[in-house]
Design a protein around this motif. Structure first.
Motif, mmCIF file in Angstrom:
data_model
loop_
_atom_site.group_PDB
_atom_site.id
_atom_site.type_symbol
_atom_site.label_atom_id
_atom_site.label_comp_id
_atom_site.label_asym_id
_atom_site.label_seq_id
_atom_site.Cartn_x
_atom_site.Cartn_y
_atom_site.Cartn_z
ATOM 1 N N GLN A 76 0.826 -1.217 0.000
ATOM 2 C CA GLN A 76 0.000 0.000 0.000
ATOM 3 C C GLN A 76 0.858 1.266 0.000
ATOM 4 O O GLN A 76 0.468 2.278 -0.588
ATOM 5 C CB GLN A 76 -0.954 0.011 1.215
ATOM 6 C CG GLN A 76 -2.187 -0.858 1.028
ATOM 7 C CD GLN A 76 -1.871 -2.313 0.782
ATOM 8 O OE1 GLN A 76 -1.905 -2.779 -0.358
ATOM 9 N NE2 GLN A 76 -1.518 -3.045 1.843
ATOM 10 N N ASN A 185 -7.613 -4.577 -6.831
ATOM 11 C CA ASN A 185 -6.356 -4.104 -7.414
ATOM 12 C C ASN A 185 -5.896 -4.854 -8.653
ATOM 13 O O ASN A 185 -5.005 -4.401 -9.355
ATOM 14 C CB ASN A 185 -5.235 -4.108 -6.374
ATOM 15 C CG ASN A 185 -4.823 -2.713 -5.998
ATOM 16 O OD1 ASN A 185 -5.475 -2.086 -5.179
ATOM 17 N ND2 ASN A 185 -3.793 -2.181 -6.621
ATOM 18 N N TYR A 201 -4.354 4.789 -0.163
ATOM 19 C CA TYR A 201 -4.530 3.532 0.570
ATOM 20 C C TYR A 201 -4.183 3.709 2.047
ATOM 21 O O TYR A 201 -3.314 4.499 2.403
ATOM 22 C CB TYR A 201 -3.624 2.444 -0.019
ATOM 23 C CG TYR A 201 -4.038 1.969 -1.381
ATOM 24 C CD1 TYR A 201 -4.854 0.849 -1.537
ATOM 25 C CD2 TYR A 201 -3.620 2.638 -2.521
ATOM 26 C CE1 TYR A 201 -5.235 0.418 -2.795
ATOM 27 C CE2 TYR A 201 -3.994 2.208 -3.786
ATOM 28 C CZ TYR A 201 -4.806 1.099 -3.918
ATOM 29 O OH TYR A 201 -5.200 0.677 -5.162
ATOM 30 N N GLU A 203 -2.197 2.599 4.901
ATOM 31 C CA GLU A 203 -0.932 1.874 4.959
ATOM 32 C C GLU A 203 -0.809 0.957 6.176
ATOM 33 O O GLU A 203 0.143 0.185 6.274
ATOM 34 C CB GLU A 203 0.232 2.862 4.889
ATOM 35 C CG GLU A 203 0.294 3.581 3.552
ATOM 36 C CD GLU A 203 1.387 4.622 3.452
ATOM 37 O OE1 GLU A 203 2.213 4.727 4.400
ATOM 38 O OE2 GLU A 203 1.429 5.351 2.445
ATOM 39 N N PRO A 210 -7.144 -4.561 1.418
ATOM 40 C CA PRO A 210 -6.851 -3.119 1.434
ATOM 41 C C PRO A 210 -7.439 -2.383 0.234
ATOM 42 O O PRO A 210 -7.812 -1.208 0.346
ATOM 43 C CB PRO A 210 -5.320 -3.064 1.419
ATOM 44 C CG PRO A 210 -4.882 -4.378 0.876
ATOM 45 C CD PRO A 210 -5.913 -5.366 1.330
ATOM 46 N N ASP A 211 -7.515 -3.052 -0.904
ATOM 47 C CA ASP A 211 -8.114 -2.424 -2.086
ATOM 48 C C ASP A 211 -9.633 -2.281 -1.921
ATOM 49 O O ASP A 211 -10.215 -1.288 -2.346
ATOM 50 C CB ASP A 211 -7.760 -3.177 -3.372
ATOM 51 C CG ASP A 211 -7.666 -4.682 -3.200
ATOM 52 O OD1 ASP A 211 -7.743 -5.162 -2.053
ATOM 53 O OD2 ASP A 211 -7.505 -5.385 -4.211
#
Length: 275
Positions: A76, A185, A201, A203, A210-211
């Motif tokens: 990220q 992603n 994003y 981090e 996370p996407d």
């Protein structure tokens, strides 16, 4: 089509030269040429740089390599660098294990729309098929041909549908798909200004969503997902996921839960840090 839309294609990678080379070949034969290719590298060994440099020397579009030290999984962080460094107004996020069909960037350019992000899918291949794909198979687009792929290893129904759909059928399937358009992603895109507006994003997040969280904050900001999973096609090469842990998944789910409940748009753990 947004004929004047300039695109920054961001490809994330980590120590996977065999797969990255196939991806680089895929982006060398795109029908849409108005893009730059940014390799967002989460600390790969020097052989990755050598591969990128070799291709960049004679490539049809500009290629840039963004790299930071290998300090564990920090994907990220390098993606946030790529967002800031992107030269163009529109950013297409994908991975270094996803070979794009020749019309991939063109489809994203066609479908791009203010106030939306595009949500594509991927066709996951077995290791046997992933290894079997050669440079020639990418150049002649065999690796997107259902019959050719099935001759190596049987595709499932979902992948057969994505790869085998006509333009008309793909349009219908994206309308009736029960899948909610999410930011993935492997195959998603949006306007740089929107990505900057939510501070990129988070981090803190490691592998496992996370996407998705990035897309959920875009939604909270007012940028809605648009389904293109049967139009914009990539084939996803197989690989182990040693960085996937129960702890990272649980921590990420907790962050996503808070984002959903509090309708959070901006992360203080993104491009700009709250000190």
């Amino acid at each position: 089509m947004n004929n004047n839309l300039k695109i920054s294609v961001v490809v994330s990678t980590y120590n996977a030269e065999e797969w990255l080379e196939k991806v680089l070949i895929g982006y060398s034969v795109q029908t849409y040429k108005d893009f730059e290719l940014i390799i967002a590298d989460d600390g790969s060994r020097v052989t990755t740089k050598e591969l990128i440099d070799r291709y960049a020397a004679n490539y049809p579009v500009p290629v840039r390599h963004l790299w930071h030290e290998d300090e564990g999984y920090r994907r990220q962080e390098i993606l946030n660098v790529a967002i800031v460094e992107a030269s163009h107004e529109y950013i297409l996020m994908t991975d270094g294990d996803c070979i794009p069909r020749a019309d991939f960037v063109e489809i994203h350019a066609q479908q791009a729309e203010k106030g939306r992000f595009l949500s594509g899918g991927y066709c996951k291949l077995s290791m046997k098929t992933s290894k079997a794909i050669t440079k020639e198979d990418i150049l002649n687009q065999n690796c997107f041909n259902v019959k050719w792929l099935n001759a190596i290893d049987k595709l499932d129904f979902s992948n057969t549908l994505k790869l085998g759909s006509s333009v008309f059928l793909g349009k219908i399937l994206d309308i009736i798909s029960p899948t909610t358009p999410s930011f993935n992603n492997c195959n998603s895109s949006g306007f740089k200004e929107d990505m900057i507006a939510i501070n990129g994003y988070d981090e803190r997040m490691k592998y496992g969503g996370p996407d998705r969280e990035f897309g959920e904050r875009l939604e909270n900001y007012g940028v809605k997902g648009k389904q293109i999973r049967h139009k914009a096609i990539v084939v996803h090469l197989d690989h182990p996921r040693g960085y996937k842990t129960p702890e990272s998944l649980a921590a990420n789910l907790a962050i996503r839960k808070e984002v959903k409940e509090k309708r959070i748009k901006w992360t203080p753990f993104g491009i700009k840090k709250d000190n």
